[in-house]
Design an enzyme around this catalytic site. Structure first.
Site, mmCIF file in Angstrom:
data_model
loop_
_atom_site.group_PDB
_atom_site.id
_atom_site.type_symbol
_atom_site.label_atom_id
_atom_site.label_comp_id
_atom_site.label_asym_id
_atom_site.label_seq_id
_atom_site.Cartn_x
_atom_site.Cartn_y
_atom_site.Cartn_z
ATOM 1 N N MET A 24 0.831 -1.204 0.000
ATOM 2 C CA MET A 24 0.000 0.000 0.000
ATOM 3 C C MET A 24 0.862 1.250 0.000
ATOM 4 O O MET A 24 0.656 2.177 0.781
ATOM 5 C CB MET A 24 -0.942 -0.021 1.198
ATOM 6 C CG MET A 24 -2.212 0.803 1.003
ATOM 7 S SD MET A 24 -3.184 0.218 -0.372
ATOM 8 C CE MET A 24 -4.723 1.104 -0.060
ATOM 9 N N ILE A 64 1.627 3.513 -5.328
ATOM 10 C CA ILE A 64 0.936 2.808 -6.401
ATOM 11 C C ILE A 64 -0.271 2.061 -5.849
ATOM 12 O O ILE A 64 -1.360 2.099 -6.441
ATOM 13 C CB ILE A 64 1.898 1.851 -7.128
ATOM 14 C CG1 ILE A 64 2.946 2.651 -7.900
ATOM 15 C CG2 ILE A 64 1.130 0.923 -8.066
ATOM 16 C CD1 ILE A 64 4.090 1.813 -8.444
ATOM 17 N N SER A 74 -0.122 -4.600 3.921
ATOM 18 C CA SER A 74 1.136 -3.901 3.723
ATOM 19 C C SER A 74 2.008 -4.158 4.934
ATOM 20 O O SER A 74 1.508 -4.449 6.030
ATOM 21 C CB SER A 74 0.883 -2.392 3.563
ATOM 22 O OG SER A 74 2.102 -1.699 3.366
ATOM 23 N N ARG A 75 3.313 -4.048 4.730
ATOM 24 C CA ARG A 75 4.221 -4.227 5.874
ATOM 25 C C ARG A 75 4.021 -3.132 6.907
ATOM 26 O O ARG A 75 4.304 -3.330 8.083
ATOM 27 C CB ARG A 75 5.667 -4.238 5.370
ATOM 28 C CG ARG A 75 6.010 -5.457 4.519
ATOM 29 C CD ARG A 75 7.334 -5.311 3.821
ATOM 30 N NE ARG A 75 7.312 -4.218 2.853
ATOM 31 C CZ ARG A 75 8.387 -3.761 2.250
ATOM 32 N NH1 ARG A 75 9.578 -4.269 2.510
ATOM 33 N NH2 ARG A 75 8.290 -2.773 1.379
ATOM 34 N N ARG A 133 7.565 -7.188 -8.666
ATOM 35 C CA ARG A 133 8.726 -7.905 -9.163
ATOM 36 C C ARG A 133 8.362 -9.381 -9.213
ATOM 37 O O ARG A 133 7.596 -9.883 -8.395
ATOM 38 C CB ARG A 133 9.951 -7.694 -8.252
ATOM 39 C CG ARG A 133 10.565 -6.310 -8.324
ATOM 40 C CD ARG A 133 11.194 -6.041 -9.688
ATOM 41 N NE ARG A 133 11.933 -4.796 -9.744
ATOM 42 C CZ ARG A 133 11.416 -3.622 -10.071
ATOM 43 N NH1 ARG A 133 10.123 -3.528 -10.372
ATOM 44 N NH2 ARG A 133 12.168 -2.550 -10.114
ATOM 45 N N GLU A 183 14.220 -11.440 -16.418
ATOM 46 C CA GLU A 183 13.718 -10.594 -17.492
ATOM 47 C C GLU A 183 14.806 -10.359 -18.536
ATOM 48 O O GLU A 183 15.906 -9.935 -18.189
ATOM 49 C CB GLU A 183 13.210 -9.268 -16.912
ATOM 50 C CG GLU A 183 12.026 -9.478 -15.986
ATOM 51 C CD GLU A 183 11.434 -8.180 -15.453
ATOM 52 O OE1 GLU A 183 11.962 -7.100 -15.793
ATOM 53 O OE2 GLU A 183 10.454 -8.248 -14.701
ATOM 54 N N HIS A 187 7.567 -5.523 -18.726
ATOM 55 C CA HIS A 187 7.958 -4.607 -17.649
ATOM 56 C C HIS A 187 7.785 -3.159 -18.115
ATOM 57 O O HIS A 187 8.698 -2.330 -18.029
ATOM 58 C CB HIS A 187 9.395 -4.855 -17.207
ATOM 59 C CG HIS A 187 9.667 -4.374 -15.807
ATOM 60 N ND1 HIS A 187 10.549 -5.001 -14.956
ATOM 61 C CD2 HIS A 187 9.152 -3.325 -15.098
ATOM 62 C CE1 HIS A 187 10.586 -4.359 -13.801
ATOM 63 N NE2 HIS A 187 9.749 -3.334 -13.862
ATOM 64 N N ALA A 188 6.591 -2.876 -18.609
ATOM 65 C CA ALA A 188 6.326 -1.572 -19.215
ATOM 66 C C ALA A 188 5.091 -0.894 -18.635
ATOM 67 O O ALA A 188 4.579 0.051 -19.231
ATOM 68 C CB ALA A 188 6.165 -1.733 -20.724
ATOM 69 N N ALA A 189 4.635 -1.335 -17.468
ATOM 70 C CA ALA A 189 3.440 -0.729 -16.880
ATOM 71 C C ALA A 189 3.631 0.755 -16.601
ATOM 72 O O ALA A 189 2.680 1.536 -16.652
ATOM 73 C CB ALA A 189 3.048 -1.456 -15.589
#
Length: 327
Positions: free
Chosen positions: A158, A161, A180-181, A235, A264, A283-285
């Protein structure tokens, strides 16, 4: 010595003209590695003071690279993820490492929504068949395409993004929870296993660290409801390729949209490339024009701040943000 131009090494895979266009405005002596291999990297680092890192991770700033750079004073990653840099080695050397946090937040968040829509409606699936000469109208309906509205979305991570993705999914009528951590003051928090068990769509957008590597293994993914969808913009090592394939083949996952992979690029014969229920992205978001402009602007501004003796921003390893020469 202090009046000499800073030695700026650009490892990002730009051609010479682009390097001069992007960084020629700086009061620095520009360099690129003569060879894009480990030896070329270490040779180039011998005199480097400021480094713009390689976002492709081909020229990783690992512990050996840090040791090969006696004058290194600052590393700027032109992106958000810094897993290709040895954070501990840089910290031990007193070298601040910065990223461009926030520069591609909207871009990546929009990709998660677009990918979820694609999976939910089978857009890419139908496109493949249409291009093959088919007319899969009845088959498309039988696959169970559905609206996003009322789906339960779980967000793993969280940060900026994740928070933007939550807003987008809520705007189309989804119920959103997160793990989330670090627990946030807003939003619906669930422990990770509980989140997985109640997520029709799982969005993965947290950093890869030793603690998150393998976090979403096969056992964890098996907690998802049958027929869930997975979108990974984090990742590959967080949700390993083999774990995703196992969940797809078992039917636990009805589909996956993957912008990232264990390695990749994945091999040409990788099973994910052949799986019918997978939407693939290189890997293009975060590669929209606006996001790329934001990233380059932030990187150049930070290097400029370093040269001028001003604190750099977005330091991720708790080193003094005022960059000092090491000659």
């Amino acid at each position: 010595m202090s009046d000499m131009p800073w030695h700026l090494l650009v490892l990002a895979p730009f051609d010479d003209d682009r390097v001069r266009h992007l960084f020629g405005v700086l009061d620095a002596e520009l360099h690129v590695p003569a060879d894009r291999d480990r030896r070329g990297l270490h040779t180039a680092l011998a005199e480097a003071e400021l480094v713009v890192a390689d976002f492709t991770a081909t020229l990783a700033i690992d512990a050996a690279a840090v040791a090969a750079a006696p004058h290194l004073a600052f590393v700027q990653m032109p992106g958000v993820g810094v897993d290709s840099c040895d954070v501990d080695a840089l910290s031990a050397a007193g070298v601040p490492l910065a990223n461009t946090a926030g520069a591609n937040t909207r871009s990546v968040a929009e990709w998660t929504l677009a990918a979820a829509l694609d999976l939910s409606r089978g857009i890419t699936w139908a496109d493949r068949r249409m291009r093959a000469g088919e007319w899969p109208q009845l088959e498309a309906a039988a696959r169970g395409a559905d609206e996003l509205s009322q789906r339960r979305v779980g967000i793993v991570g969280m940060g900026a993004i994740g928070r933007e993705a939550a807003r987008l999914f809520e705007a189309v009528g989804c119920s959103v929870a997160y793990w989330s951590r670090r627990r946030r003051t807003t939003g619906v928090f669930k422990e990770l296993d509980a989140l997985l068990a109640t997520s029709d769509i799982l969005i993965v957008c947290l950093p890869l660290t030793p603690q998150t590597r393998g976090l979403l293994d096969a056992q964890r993914l098996a907690l998802l409801p049958d027929g869930a969808l997975l979108v990974n913009v984090a990742r590959g090592g967080i949700a390993p390729d083999d774990a995703i394939l196992e969940a797809l083949n078992s039917g636990k996952l009805a589909g996956a949209a993957l912008d990232v992979f264990d390695q990749e690029p994945p091999s040409a014969d990788h099973a994910l490339r052949r799986h019918d229920a997978v939407v693939l992205s290189p890997h293009a978001a975060g590669a929209t024009r606006r996001a790329q402009l934001n990233i380059i602007t932030a990187a150049v501004d930070n290097v400029k701040a370093a040269i001028e003796g001003r604190p750099v921003t977005n330091v991720v390893n708790d080193v003094d943000p005022v960059v000092r020469r090491r000659r």
